[in-house]
Design a protein around this motif. Structure first.
Motif, PDB file in Angstrom:
ATOM      1  N   PRO A 243      67.498   0.715 -31.964  1.00 42.17           N
ATOM      2  CA  PRO A 243      67.834   0.444 -30.558  1.00 42.17           C
ATOM      3  C   PRO A 243      67.075   1.344 -29.589  1.00 42.17           C
ATOM      4  CG  PRO A 243      69.819   0.465 -31.903  1.00 42.17           C
ATOM      5  CD  PRO A 243      68.711   0.931 -32.788  1.00 42.17           C
ATOM      6  N   ALA A 244      66.735   2.555 -29.998  1.00 46.33           N
ATOM      7  CA  ALA A 244      66.035   3.472 -29.105  1.00 46.33           C
ATOM      8  C   ALA A 244      64.628   2.981 -28.749  1.00 46.33           C
ATOM      9  CB  ALA A 244      65.940   4.851 -29.764  1.00 46.33           C
ATOM     10  N   LEU A 245      64.132   2.003 -29.507  1.00 41.78           N
ATOM     11  CA  LEU A 245      62.786   1.485 -29.265  1.00 41.78           C
ATOM     12  C   LEU A 245      62.798   0.113 -28.589  1.00 41.78           C
ATOM     13  CD1 LEU A 245      61.232   2.402 -32.743  1.00 41.78           C
ATOM     14  CD2 LEU A 245      61.184   3.759 -30.645  1.00 41.78           C
ATOM     15  N   ALA A 246      63.949  -0.291 -28.062  1.00 43.01           N
ATOM     16  CA  ALA A 246      64.113  -1.644 -27.524  1.00 43.01           C
ATOM     17  C   ALA A 246      63.173  -1.937 -26.356  1.00 43.01           C
ATOM     18  CB  ALA A 246      65.559  -1.852 -27.088  1.00 43.01           C
ATOM     19  N   ARG A 247      62.840  -0.947 -25.538  1.00 43.80           N
ATOM     20  CA  ARG A 247      62.026  -1.184 -24.337  1.00 43.80           C
ATOM     21  C   ARG A 247      60.623  -1.675 -24.664  1.00 43.80           C
ATOM     22  NH1 ARG A 247      59.862   4.570 -22.001  1.00 43.80           N
ATOM     23  NH2 ARG A 247      59.082   3.125 -20.428  1.00 43.80           N
ATOM     24  N   SER A 269      53.098  -1.946 -18.686  1.00 43.14           N
ATOM     25  CA  SER A 269      53.647  -1.852 -20.036  1.00 43.14           C
ATOM     26  C   SER A 269      53.797  -0.383 -20.432  1.00 43.14           C
ATOM     27  CB  SER A 269      52.719  -2.558 -21.031  1.00 43.14           C
ATOM     28  OG  SER A 269      52.552  -3.912 -20.685  1.00 43.14           O
ATOM     29  N   PRO A 270      54.887  -0.037 -21.147  1.00 44.86           N
ATOM     30  CA  PRO A 270      55.050   1.352 -21.610  1.00 44.86           C
ATOM     31  C   PRO A 270      53.858   1.785 -22.451  1.00 44.86           C
ATOM     32  CG  PRO A 270      57.064   0.077 -21.940  1.00 44.86           C
ATOM     33  CD  PRO A 270      56.001  -0.898 -21.541  1.00 44.86           C
ATOM     34  N   GLY A 271      53.444   3.028 -22.333  1.00 44.96           N
ATOM     35  CA  GLY A 271      52.246   3.506 -22.991  1.00 44.96           C
ATOM     36  C   GLY A 271      52.399   3.716 -24.487  1.00 44.96           C
ATOM     37  N   ILE A 272      51.261   3.710 -25.188  1.00 41.95           N
ATOM     38  CA  ILE A 272      51.252   3.895 -26.633  1.00 41.95           C
ATOM     39  C   ILE A 272      51.695   5.309 -27.002  1.00 41.95           C
ATOM     40  CG2 ILE A 272      49.746   3.996 -28.655  1.00 41.95           C
ATOM     41  CD1 ILE A 272      48.125   1.747 -27.463  1.00 41.95           C
ATOM     42  N   ALA A 273      51.200   6.302 -26.245  1.00 41.45           N
ATOM     43  CA  ALA A 273      51.571   7.685 -26.553  1.00 41.45           C
ATOM     44  C   ALA A 273      53.082   7.872 -26.474  1.00 41.45           C
ATOM     45  CB  ALA A 273      50.861   8.641 -25.596  1.00 41.45           C
ATOM     46  N   ALA A 277      55.654   8.859 -29.574  1.00 39.38           N
ATOM     47  CA  ALA A 277      56.612   9.968 -29.449  1.00 39.38           C
ATOM     48  C   ALA A 277      58.031   9.489 -29.698  1.00 39.38           C
ATOM     49  CB  ALA A 277      56.492  10.590 -28.057  1.00 39.38           C
ATOM     50  N   ALA A 278      58.346   8.277 -29.206  1.00 41.37           N
ATOM     51  CA  ALA A 278      59.686   7.727 -29.406  1.00 41.37           C
ATOM     52  C   ALA A 278      59.940   7.421 -30.872  1.00 41.37           C
ATOM     53  CB  ALA A 278      59.858   6.466 -28.556  1.00 41.37           C
ATOM     54  N   LEU A 279      58.905   6.978 -31.594  1.00 40.48           N
ATOM     55  CA  LEU A 279      59.044   6.740 -33.034  1.00 40.48           C
ATOM     56  C   LEU A 279      59.434   8.037 -33.749  1.00 40.48           C
ATOM     57  CD1 LEU A 279      55.964   4.417 -33.728  1.00 40.48           C
ATOM     58  CD2 LEU A 279      58.364   3.780 -33.988  1.00 40.48           C
ATOM     59  N   VAL A 284      61.278   7.616 -37.291  1.00 40.44           N
ATOM     60  CA  VAL A 284      60.494   6.571 -37.951  1.00 40.44           C
ATOM     61  C   VAL A 284      59.106   7.143 -38.237  1.00 40.44           C
ATOM     62  CG1 VAL A 284      59.526   4.262 -37.782  1.00 40.44           C
ATOM     63  CG2 VAL A 284      61.763   4.759 -36.757  1.00 40.44           C
ATOM     64  N   ALA A 285      58.816   7.399 -39.496  1.00 42.88           N
ATOM     65  CA  ALA A 285      57.528   7.967 -39.882  1.00 42.88           C
ATOM     66  C   ALA A 285      56.504   6.849 -40.104  1.00 42.88           C
ATOM     67  CB  ALA A 285      57.679   8.784 -41.159  1.00 42.88           C
ATOM     68  N   PHE A 286      55.279   7.087 -39.652  1.00 42.58           N
ATOM     69  CA  PHE A 286      54.234   6.092 -39.836  1.00 42.58           C
ATOM     70  C   PHE A 286      52.994   6.757 -40.440  1.00 42.58           C
ATOM     71  CE2 PHE A 286      53.927   7.788 -35.567  1.00 42.58           C
ATOM     72  CZ  PHE A 286      52.582   8.071 -35.399  1.00 42.58           C
ATOM     73  N   LYS A 287      52.178   5.932 -41.089  1.00 39.87           N
ATOM     74  CA  LYS A 287      50.995   6.462 -41.771  1.00 39.87           C
ATOM     75  C   LYS A 287      49.678   6.010 -41.166  1.00 39.87           C
ATOM     76  CE  LYS A 287      51.482   2.789 -45.255  1.00 39.87           C
ATOM     77  NZ  LYS A 287      51.657   2.510 -46.697  1.00 39.87           N
TER      78      LYS A 287
END
Length: 309
Positions: A243-247, A269-273, A277-279, A284-287
């Motif tokens: 839910p924290a990533l809904a935007r 649009s919300p920025g990638i950076a 940071a929100a991830l 939520v870890a990404f590779k």
């Protein structure tokens, strides 16, 4: 930049009632490469044929460098070179004589040196003594361009110039068109190869069902209508988007192992950076991440879909 072609209120209705063009207004800038895109039957060839004096319009006016194509047709046509889709030359003629004959049709004095220069630029000079019937399909396409350039036009129409030719010849033609532009020639290109328009054009026009639905600088069009897509490859699969990533309106893909963020290339649009940071904040870890941008073909298809809706 001044306009070299001005089309105002142009329409064409054939016997039987079919309306090929519907009140077209279009200006072509001097020295630009303009790509006219549209599906089969959209009116591209009809529009070019009217400007070149091969077909009469029903209403409206067209001027080429200030010359009305009806009232001052000789001056207007002398400024125009046309590369049609099909070869219309005696197959038993030689290449050199065919191009020289085309020059003579416009009242230009003989100029063997100029014809030689044109043929060399198109890699046709070694074929000068060959009959046209012995040329390959690609060489015949080059011959069409040579004939169109024989009288030194300031406006060149290319109607599907690379249809059916190989990749190497297509690249050679692109290089030729760029060199013509550097010499001040205005080039109007119709093509089904979206890659061709994306590679070469300064501006894009889209025609559909006889109407111009868009004219835009290519760079502006790509920026305004293009979309980017960011794919975030996750270390562990998710069952749903936190839910924290809904935007960001993310989509799950690859069985939960990837998140996809689609956004406009311009806008709010919300920025990638901020997303990355929100991830991290959401645990939520990404590779890996990678981005893709819409091509001109994607934009073209979406415009046609909107026009048909």
């Amino acid at each position: 930049m001044t306009d070299i072609i001005s089309i105002c209120g142009l329409s064409k209705t054939y016997e039987g009632g079919f309306q090929a063009l519907k009140t077209v207004d279009l200006s072509i800038r001097r020295g630009e490469i303009f790509a006219l895109l549209g599906p089969n039957g959209a009116g591209k060839t009809t529009l070019i044929s009217i400007v070149c004096g091969l077909v009469n319009g029903s209403t409206g006016s067209v001027t080429v460098d200030g010359h009305d194509i009806v009232r001052d047709y000789r001056a207007a046509r002398a400024l125009i070179g046309l590369v049609p889709q099909e070869l219309t030359t005696d197959a038993f003629e030689t290449v050199f004589n065919a191009v020289s004959f085309s020059r003579g049709l416009f009242g230009k004095p003989a100029n063997p040196a100029y014809i030689e220069q044109v043929l060399k630029s198109l890699s046709l000079w070694d074929k000068r003594n060959n009959r046209i019937m012995t040329l390959s399909g690609g060489m015949k396409r080059r011959l069409l361009i040579a004939k169109a350039l024989s009288h030194e036009p300031r406006v060149l129409f290319l109607d599907e110039p690379t249809a059916g030719v190989d990749v190497e010849l297509r690249r050679d033609m692109w290089n030729l068109v760029r060199s013509l532009q550097q010499d001040g020639v205005t080039v109007i290109l119709t093509t089904h190869y979206i890659e061709e328009a994306e590679e070469m054009a300064d501006r894009i026009g889209v025609i559909n069902r006889g109407e111009i639905i868009l004219v835009e600088d290519k760079a502006t069009l790509m920026r305004k209508l293009g979309r980017k897509q960011l794919t975030v490859h996750l270390q562990e699969a998710l069952e749903c988007v936190p839910p924290a990533l809904a935007r960001w309106e993310l989509e799950l893909a690859d069985a939960g192992h990837a998140l996809i963020y689609t956004y406009d290339t311009e806008g709010d649009s919300p920025g990638i950076a901020t997303l990355l940071a929100a991830l991290a904040e959401a645990g939520v870890a990404f590779k890996d991440v990678h981005t893709e941008q819409s091509s001109l073909e994607d934009i073209f298809v979406s415009l046609l879909q909107e026009a048909h809706a």
